[in-house]
Design a protein around this motif. Structure first.
Motif, PDB file in Angstrom:
ATOM      1  N   ASP A   1     -29.356 -48.058 -17.677  1.00  0.00           N
ATOM      2  CA  ASP A   1     -30.518 -48.933 -17.838  1.00  0.00           C
ATOM      3  C   ASP A   1     -30.334 -50.234 -17.058  1.00  0.00           C
ATOM      4  N   SER A   2     -29.756 -50.141 -15.881  1.00  0.00           N
ATOM      5  CA  SER A   2     -29.552 -51.298 -15.022  1.00  0.00           C
ATOM      6  C   SER A   2     -30.890 -51.895 -14.609  1.00  0.00           C
ATOM      7  N   THR A   3     -30.925 -53.210 -14.522  1.00  0.00           N
ATOM      8  CA  THR A   3     -32.105 -53.926 -14.063  1.00  0.00           C
ATOM      9  C   THR A   3     -32.071 -54.112 -12.558  1.00  0.00           C
ATOM     10  N   LEU A   4     -30.854 -54.365 -12.034  1.00  0.00           N
ATOM     11  CA  LEU A   4     -30.714 -54.534 -10.597  1.00  0.00           C
ATOM     12  C   LEU A   4     -29.297 -54.204 -10.166  1.00  0.00           C
ATOM     13  N   ILE A   5     -29.182 -53.861  -8.914  1.00  0.00           N
ATOM     14  CA  ILE A   5     -27.887 -53.623  -8.294  1.00  0.00           C
ATOM     15  C   ILE A   5     -27.862 -54.421  -7.001  1.00  0.00           C
ATOM     16  N   ALA A   6     -26.770 -55.139  -6.801  1.00  0.00           N
ATOM     17  CA  ALA A   6     -26.572 -55.887  -5.562  1.00  0.00           C
ATOM     18  C   ALA A   6     -25.312 -55.373  -4.887  1.00  0.00           C
ATOM     19  N   ILE A   7     -25.356 -55.267  -3.585  1.00  0.00           N
ATOM     20  CA  ILE A   7     -24.197 -54.881  -2.789  1.00  0.00           C
ATOM     21  C   ILE A   7     -23.937 -56.013  -1.810  1.00  0.00           C
ATOM     22  N   LEU A   8     -22.726 -56.563  -1.882  1.00  0.00           N
ATOM     23  CA  LEU A   8     -22.335 -57.675  -1.027  1.00  0.00           C
ATOM     24  C   LEU A   8     -21.130 -57.276  -0.194  1.00  0.00           C
ATOM     25  N   GLU A   9     -21.083 -57.773   1.022  1.00  0.00           N
ATOM     26  CA  GLU A   9     -19.945 -57.544   1.901  1.00  0.00           C
ATOM     27  C   GLU A   9     -19.231 -58.872   2.128  1.00  0.00           C
ATOM     28  N   PHE A  10     -17.904 -58.848   2.015  1.00  0.00           N
ATOM     29  CA  PHE A  10     -17.062 -60.004   2.321  1.00  0.00           C
ATOM     30  C   PHE A  10     -16.056 -59.582   3.391  1.00  0.00           C
ATOM     31  N   PRO A  11     -15.607 -60.509   4.225  1.00  0.00           N
ATOM     32  CA  PRO A  11     -14.698 -60.142   5.300  1.00  0.00           C
ATOM     33  C   PRO A  11     -13.303 -59.739   4.820  1.00  0.00           C
ATOM     34  N   SER A  12     -12.945 -60.123   3.588  1.00  0.00           N
ATOM     35  CA  SER A  12     -11.623 -59.792   3.056  1.00  0.00           C
ATOM     36  C   SER A  12     -11.628 -59.962   1.548  1.00  0.00           C
ATOM     37  N   ARG A  13     -10.603 -59.412   0.912  1.00  0.00           N
ATOM     38  CA  ARG A  13     -10.445 -59.595  -0.534  1.00  0.00           C
ATOM     39  C   ARG A  13     -10.235 -61.075  -0.853  1.00  0.00           C
ATOM     40  N   GLU A  14      -9.522 -61.768   0.018  1.00  0.00           N
ATOM     41  CA  GLU A  14      -9.279 -63.187  -0.198  1.00  0.00           C
ATOM     42  C   GLU A  14     -10.593 -63.975  -0.200  1.00  0.00           C
ATOM     43  N   ALA A  15     -11.510 -63.628   0.688  1.00  0.00           N
ATOM     44  CA  ALA A  15     -12.804 -64.309   0.739  1.00  0.00           C
ATOM     45  C   ALA A  15     -13.602 -64.050  -0.537  1.00  0.00           C
ATOM     46  N   LEU A  16     -13.588 -62.817  -1.014  1.00  0.00           N
ATOM     47  CA  LEU A  16     -14.275 -62.496  -2.267  1.00  0.00           C
ATOM     48  C   LEU A  16     -13.646 -63.256  -3.428  1.00  0.00           C
ATOM     49  N   ASP A  17     -12.320 -63.278  -3.481  1.00  0.00           N
ATOM     50  CA  ASP A  17     -11.636 -64.002  -4.555  1.00  0.00           C
ATOM     51  C   ASP A  17     -11.961 -65.493  -4.506  1.00  0.00           C
ATOM     52  N   ALA A  18     -12.049 -66.055  -3.304  1.00  0.00           N
ATOM     53  CA  ALA A  18     -12.384 -67.470  -3.162  1.00  0.00           C
ATOM     54  C   ALA A  18     -13.804 -67.741  -3.659  1.00  0.00           C
ATOM     55  N   PHE A  19     -14.725 -66.844  -3.366  1.00  0.00           N
ATOM     56  CA  PHE A  19     -16.085 -66.967  -3.887  1.00  0.00           C
ATOM     57  C   PHE A  19     -16.070 -66.940  -5.411  1.00  0.00           C
ATOM     58  N   ALA A  20     -15.414 -65.947  -5.978  1.00  0.00           N
ATOM     59  CA  ALA A  20     -15.401 -65.791  -7.437  1.00  0.00           C
ATOM     60  C   ALA A  20     -14.734 -66.975  -8.138  1.00  0.00           C
ATOM     61  N   ALA A  21     -13.755 -67.595  -7.488  1.00  0.00           N
ATOM     62  CA  ALA A  21     -13.021 -68.711  -8.080  1.00  0.00           C
ATOM     63  C   ALA A  21     -13.619 -70.074  -7.730  1.00  0.00           C
ATOM     64  N   ASP A  22     -14.634 -70.105  -6.898  1.00  0.00           N
ATOM     65  CA  ASP A  22     -15.239 -71.368  -6.480  1.00  0.00           C
ATOM     66  C   ASP A  22     -15.816 -72.086  -7.710  1.00  0.00           C
ATOM     67  N   PRO A  23     -15.393 -73.308  -7.978  1.00  0.00           N
ATOM     68  CA  PRO A  23     -15.916 -74.045  -9.138  1.00  0.00           C
ATOM     69  C   PRO A  23     -17.438 -74.199  -9.104  1.00  0.00           C
ATOM     70  N   ALA A  24     -18.019 -74.203  -7.908  1.00  0.00           N
ATOM     71  CA  ALA A  24     -19.474 -74.301  -7.806  1.00  0.00           C
ATOM     72  C   ALA A  24     -20.160 -73.037  -8.316  1.00  0.00           C
ATOM     73  N   TYR A  25     -19.457 -71.894  -8.283  1.00  0.00           N
ATOM     74  CA  TYR A  25     -20.030 -70.639  -8.778  1.00  0.00           C
ATOM     75  C   TYR A  25     -19.925 -70.517 -10.297  1.00  0.00           C
ATOM     76  N   ALA A  26     -18.961 -71.178 -10.898  1.00  0.00           N
ATOM     77  CA  ALA A  26     -18.660 -71.003 -12.326  1.00  0.00           C
ATOM     78  C   ALA A  26     -19.886 -71.107 -13.235  1.00  0.00           C
ATOM     79  N   PRO A  27     -20.730 -72.121 -13.126  1.00  0.00           N
ATOM     80  CA  PRO A  27     -21.866 -72.181 -14.061  1.00  0.00           C
ATOM     81  C   PRO A  27     -22.862 -71.042 -13.876  1.00  0.00           C
ATOM     82  N   TYR A  28     -23.001 -70.573 -12.646  1.00  0.00           N
ATOM     83  CA  TYR A  28     -23.921 -69.456 -12.394  1.00  0.00           C
ATOM     84  C   TYR A  28     -23.332 -68.151 -12.925  1.00  0.00           C
ATOM     85  N   GLY A  29     -22.047 -67.959 -12.713  1.00  0.00           N
ATOM     86  CA  GLY A  29     -21.377 -66.777 -13.256  1.00  0.00           C
ATOM     87  C   GLY A  29     -21.408 -66.750 -14.774  1.00  0.00           C
TER      88      GLY A  29
END
Length: 108
Positions: free
Chosen positions: A51-79
Motif C-alpha cells: 500500500d505504498s503511496t510513492l516510490i522514489a529512486i535516487l542516484e548518488f555518485p558513491s556510498r559516501e555521498a549518500l551517507d553524507a546526505f543522510a547525515a547532513d544536519p540540514a536534512y535531519a528535520p525533514y527526515g
C-alpha cells in the motif's frame, strides 16, 4: 561506484510532504545525488502488492555521498518529519551487474 536509494513510502500524515518536497531536492543535489523517479503511479506486476503511496529512486555518485546526505544536519528535520508521517522502507543497491558471475545468470 554509483549507488541507488530506493525509497518506498506509505504516507500516513501528509503534513510533512510540502516542506520535504520543497527542500530535500536541493540537499540531494548538494551531495551529488539526483532523483531518477518520484512517482505515486505504482503498479505491481508480480508478487504481493503493497500500500505504498510513492516510490522514489535516487542516484548518488558513491556510498559516501549518500551517507553524507543522510547525515547532513540540514536534512535531519525533514527526515524526522517523514519518519513521523509515514511508514518508509529505504533500500540501497550499487551499480554492480552480477550477470555472468553466477552460473544461471549469463552475461548479456
Amino acid at each position: 561506484m554509483s549507488v541507488y536509494l530506493i525509497a518506498d513510502i506509505k504516507v500516513t500524515d501528509d503534513g510533512w510532504v510540502p516542506d520535504y518536497a520543497a527542500n530535500v531536492h536541493k540537499l540531494v543535489e548538494k551531495h551529488g545525488g539526483r532523483y531518477l523517479s518520484r512517482s505515486g503511479h505504482i503498479e505491481t506486476l508480480e508478487g504481493v502488492a503493497t500500500d505504498s503511496t510513492l516510490i522514489a529512486i535516487l542516484e548518488f555518485p558513491s556510498r559516501e555521498a549518500l551517507d553524507a546526505f543522510a547525515a547532513d544536519p540540514a536534512y535531519a528535520p525533514y527526515g524526522q518529519a517523514r519518519q513521523a508521517g509515514s511508514v518508509s522502507t529505504f533500500r540501497l543497491i550499487d551499480d554492480t551487474d552480477i550477470a555472468g558471475t553466477i552460473p544461471y545468470l549469463k552475461a548479456g
